[in-house]
Design a protein around this motif. Sequence first.
Motif, PDB file in Angstrom:
ATOM      1  N   ASP A  27       0.826  -1.211   0.000  1.00 41.27           N
ATOM      2  CA  ASP A  27       0.000   0.000   0.000  1.00 41.27           C
ATOM      3  C   ASP A  27       0.858   1.257   0.000  1.00 41.27           C
ATOM      4  O   ASP A  27       0.599   2.207  -0.757  1.00 41.27           O
ATOM      5  CB  ASP A  27      -0.938  -0.002   1.215  1.00 41.27           C
ATOM      6  N   ALA A  28       1.879   1.271   0.851  1.00 42.78           N
ATOM      7  CA  ALA A  28       2.764   2.428   0.910  1.00 42.78           C
ATOM      8  C   ALA A  28       3.521   2.604  -0.404  1.00 42.78           C
ATOM      9  O   ALA A  28       3.730   3.734  -0.878  1.00 42.78           O
ATOM     10  CB  ALA A  28       3.741   2.280   2.072  1.00 42.78           C
ATOM     11  N   MET A  29       3.940   1.511  -1.016  1.00 43.05           N
ATOM     12  CA  MET A  29       4.676   1.592  -2.280  1.00 43.05           C
ATOM     13  C   MET A  29       3.807   2.191  -3.380  1.00 43.05           C
ATOM     14  O   MET A  29       4.236   3.086  -4.119  1.00 43.05           O
ATOM     15  CB  MET A  29       5.138   0.194  -2.690  1.00 43.05           C
ATOM     16  N   LEU A  30       2.546   1.706  -3.499  1.00 47.51           N
ATOM     17  CA  LEU A  30       1.674   2.222  -4.554  1.00 47.51           C
ATOM     18  C   LEU A  30       1.386   3.707  -4.368  1.00 47.51           C
ATOM     19  O   LEU A  30       1.378   4.480  -5.330  1.00 47.51           O
ATOM     20  CB  LEU A  30       0.365   1.423  -4.567  1.00 47.51           C
ATOM     21  N   ASP A  31       1.139   4.105  -3.122  1.00 45.48           N
ATOM     22  CA  ASP A  31       0.857   5.514  -2.860  1.00 45.48           C
ATOM     23  C   ASP A  31       2.070   6.386  -3.191  1.00 45.48           C
ATOM     24  O   ASP A  31       1.942   7.448  -3.814  1.00 45.48           O
ATOM     25  CB  ASP A  31       0.457   5.691  -1.397  1.00 45.48           C
ATOM     26  N   THR A  32       3.253   5.934  -2.806  1.00 48.83           N
ATOM     27  CA  THR A  32       4.466   6.729  -3.047  1.00 48.83           C
ATOM     28  C   THR A  32       4.800   6.803  -4.533  1.00 48.83           C
ATOM     29  O   THR A  32       5.149   7.876  -5.047  1.00 48.83           O
ATOM     30  CB  THR A  32       5.649   6.119  -2.277  1.00 48.83           C
TER      31      THR A  32
END
Length: 560
Positions: A27-32
């Motif tokens: 989730d953090a990777m996609l948002d970043t």
Amino acid sequence: MPEQARIQELLTLKTIAETLNSATQLDAMLDTVIGKLLELTGNKSSWIFLSEERMDYSFAADRGLPPALQRNNKEPMRCGSCWCLNRLWDGRLDRAVNIVHCKRLEEARQYSWGDSLGITHHASIPLRSGERRIGLLNVASPGKVQFKDSELALLQAVALQIGGTIERMRLYSIEQRRAKLYARLGEFSTALGLAGAGCTEPEALARQWAGLIGRHFDWPFAAILGRREQQLEVFAVHTEDPAVTNPAGFRCSASMERRLELLAQEHRYAVLSPDESRELLMACSSYSAQPEAGRMTILAAPVPQMSTQRADLLLIASPEAPSSLQPDGEVLEALAEHLAAALESVRLGENRRELARLEERNRLARDLHDSVNQILFSMSMTAKGVEAMLAQEPAGHPAADAVRDIRELSQTALKEMRALIMQLRPAGLEAGLLTALQTYGQQQGLHVRTSRSGIRELPHSLEEGLWRIGQEALNNVRKHSGVAKAEISLQLRTEEAILSIADRGQGGAKRRRAAASGDSLGLRIMKERAEAMSGRLAIRSSIRQGTVVEVTIPLPRQSM
């Protein structure tokens, strides 16, 4: 100018690659990464759908989403389908393209959901890893209706990087889950051994096993299915819903029943379709009423039974994505093998105990035959010889009557001892319970008529228990009824067996049962034997109208 554009593209790819390489959480990777993408390309809005199965997707990440698409906790993005997803599922979306009409944006304008920030079009880029479909990347800007080929090529390169990173994370997550599940499998095996050592009832074992699975694994649902009297049933079920503690029946479609029959004949686990998973959850428990049940996937593995040459089924529900279920399936197969081995161990243990009991009875029978039986025979012969000598006295001897009584008593005791030896060492049960009782009654001088209803196999321990009760009842007919006829019936029902021994003699069994004398010992023994098999004994007796001894024994689930 082209050189500067090329440099900018390379800088974008480098920055995105660095961002993806340092990512550890999806989730953090996609948002970043979509934030970096918008920053480097100058676009204003981007969102990602993840989808592995047709007609199933999740709204995974977004940046700069228009207010019109954020209403009701982003409901327009979480519900329904659109042109780009349909193209992805149909296999027609294999490269970055311009979407001329966006269904979600059109519905936002049509139903006045709010401000769309001037966004009317977007580019759609498939996320893939090799041949595996992962999802969609969408990019848009206010007033922008067309993306250049160079822009689409850059977005395609970024999408390939994102797809590869998602696959890397998926594989890493699978290995982490595999390690965790196998660690829990070791704990489960230890607990299973302890549970099997203290319980011999198959139904109780099934409930213990389902509870242990729920205790040691994070699956929200587990069940053991099998056949009983040709009817598919749930033997045990575990759910996170505390209201569901016992199976409340099992009803499924004919097609699902055939599917389960085929699964039971397989050697590997199987992943059921979403529709099949929902039907099984509904059939096994009320867990299907829970909101998250719609995203559960059922896995099934056969539990082979070497003694019966057939198999039951072990089911679990996992919230993992279908592409990440391999560790769950591997551990499920191992669990099924553990359960099969534990069940076979219980059966072998019961057989060992039964053989030990038979050996002890045989030993007692031999000892009685070699000692007491021979003494009684010698006493009878001695009394007969003394009686013959006293009979030669001319005027008769005063002790002649006493010696005759001794001879008769010793012969009666000898007959009783032989009957007791035969009870300790029965022969004929291999021909069936009714045949063995009829033969025994005939040896006692009785005319025995038998009847039977229902067909199923009786466990050996229950069959022998009924044999012992039937022997005692026939002995009472011979001793107390005053008639030489008896009727024996055996009813085999789905959940119980009923053995009835009746005579039309003088009755009075109730008085003997109530009396605190030696005559009531046989009745107490029959009652104790019935209770030892979790059954009950009933005696109906009336003066000069006969006696009926009826014993009812619960039967175990046949498949287990």
